[in-house]
Design a protein around this motif. Structure first.
Motif, short mmCIF file in Angstrom:
data_model
loop_
_atom_site.label_atom_id
_atom_site.label_comp_id
_atom_site.label_asym_id
_atom_site.label_seq_id
_atom_site.Cartn_x
_atom_site.Cartn_y
_atom_site.Cartn_z
N UNK A 146 0.85 -1.19 0.00
CA UNK A 146 0.00 0.00 0.00
C UNK A 146 0.88 1.24 0.00
N UNK A 147 0.67 2.11 -0.99
CA UNK A 147 1.33 3.43 -1.05
C UNK A 147 2.85 3.33 -0.93
N UNK A 148 3.44 2.37 -1.61
CA UNK A 148 4.89 2.25 -1.62
C UNK A 148 5.48 1.49 -0.46
N UNK A 149 4.65 1.04 0.47
CA UNK A 149 5.12 0.23 1.59
C UNK A 149 4.69 -1.23 1.34
N UNK A 150 5.60 -2.14 1.65
CA UNK A 150 5.34 -3.56 1.44
C UNK A 150 5.47 -4.29 2.76
N UNK A 151 4.48 -5.11 3.05
CA UNK A 151 4.45 -5.84 4.32
C UNK A 151 4.90 -7.27 4.04
N UNK A 152 6.02 -7.64 4.64
CA UNK A 152 6.69 -8.89 4.32
C UNK A 152 6.59 -9.86 5.49
N UNK A 153 5.98 -11.01 5.23
CA UNK A 153 5.88 -12.07 6.24
C UNK A 153 7.18 -12.85 6.25
N UNK A 154 7.90 -12.74 7.35
CA UNK A 154 9.19 -13.42 7.49
C UNK A 154 9.09 -14.63 8.41
N UNK A 155 7.93 -15.26 8.41
CA UNK A 155 7.76 -16.48 9.21
C UNK A 155 7.87 -16.22 10.69
N UNK A 156 8.73 -16.97 11.37
CA UNK A 156 8.89 -16.84 12.81
C UNK A 156 9.44 -15.48 13.22
N UNK A 157 10.07 -14.78 12.29
CA UNK A 157 10.63 -13.45 12.61
C UNK A 157 9.57 -12.36 12.62
N UNK A 158 8.38 -12.68 12.10
CA UNK A 158 7.30 -11.71 12.16
C UNK A 158 7.09 -10.95 10.86
N UNK A 159 6.28 -9.90 10.95
CA UNK A 159 5.90 -9.08 9.80
C UNK A 159 6.73 -7.81 9.77
N UNK A 160 7.38 -7.54 8.63
CA UNK A 160 8.22 -6.36 8.48
C UNK A 160 7.61 -5.40 7.46
#
Length: 294
Positions: A9-23
């Motif tokens: 959304x609006x140039x930001x990307x939400x990345x699921x890194x598994x056990x490390x969480x959402x970045x």
């Protein structure tokens, strides 16, 4: 760190890194310079810039196995296309167009007819007969009665699936059932036009379980078959394959040619009239497109 883009959304990307969480990440400017845009579903490598805030930058997009324009997404394992058995009545032409486009892109598709609780056994049997030979698994479910949902969960397990279909067929209700945390807006079905309000606004992967993602899409009301040669279209109606070798002509298009084994099977009820009529409509559409080019 490796992960999968689940929302942008609006140039930001939400990345699921598994056990490390959402970045929350931004993409390197190099991607823009190269004309590459990260897509939901992309497998990426990120540099962590702020561990406490879980922020980072996407520095590598791994090779995609496929990508879709609508919804804008990548690395899709399969599609689950949902139509209502009634209210609204299924648009078979739209369904067959979707199946053709998915087959062209070699994306496995499962057909799901919802709202079986409001139709009779004869209606279900008619739908089953029309699509039993279409080359795709066909499911009959009732989201409201929660019938057939376990089979859907089995179909989705371990895969990234696009959930598609027209408005008003129960896609958002199905998503709510499969992933209550998604808190999707269901909307009301317009009684006047029997069409659902548009409730899906952006492409997003909903994580149902580890390695299992579901991507809801805006409801579509029209779909044009493009980038297909008219003589290629018959290849995407797989039920024709059992008969085409018996046609009088090797190049038979199964439209106007004499000695067509496909049309003979149609008259004998071994091929769905619904599917065949939609094939003819799409063939004529592609034929007109080709004539306009010259």
């Amino acid at each position: 760190m490796q992960g999968k883009i689940i929302k942008g959304i609006s140039g930001f990307y939400y990345v699921d890194c598994g056990d490390e969480g959402l970045y929350t990440c931004k993409a390197k400017g190099a991607f823009r310079n190269e004309g590459v845009m990260p897509l939901v579903g992309d497998n990426v490598v990120i540099d962590v810039t702020d561990p406490s805030k879980k922020e980072g930058n996407i520095n590598l997009i791994e090779e995609r196995k496929n990508s879709l324009i609508r919804p804008a997404s990548a690395n899709i394992d399969q599609a689950l296309v949902v139509f209502a058995a009634a209210k609204p009545d299924p648009n078979f032409n739209l369904l067959d167009r979707f199946l053709v486009m998915m087959q062209k892109q070699q994306i496995h598709t499962v057909v799901c007819f919802n709202k079986t609780d409001i139709v009779g056994d004869d209606d279900v049997a008619r739908l089953e007969k029309a699509y039993e030979l279409c080359g795709h698994e066909v499911l009959f479910v009732s989201v409201r009665e929660q019938v057939g949902i376990d089979r859907i969960r089995q179909v989705l397990a371990g895969k990234t699936t696009v959930l598609a279909g027209p408005s008003g067929v129960g896609k958002s209700s199905l998503m709510n059932l499969l992933a209550p945390e998604a808190n999707m807006e269901t909307g009301e079905l317009s009684k006047k036009i029997e069409r659902g309000k548009q409730t899906t606004r952006h492409t997003e992967l909903i994580k149902i379980a580890q390695g299992t993602y579901l991507c809801d899409t805006p409801g579509f009301t029209s779909l044009y078959v493009t980038d297909i040669d008219k003589d290629e279209l018959r290849d995407y109606f797989v039920e024709f394959n059992a008969y085409r070798d018996n046609c009088r002509f090797d190049t038979c298009r199964h439209i106007r040619e004499p000695g067509c084994a496909v049309k003979e099977a149609l008259e004998e009820g071994r091929i769905s009239r619904i599917r065949y009529d939609n094939y003819c409509l799409m063939f004529e559409e592609l034929e007109k497109q080709e004539k306009r080019k010259y």
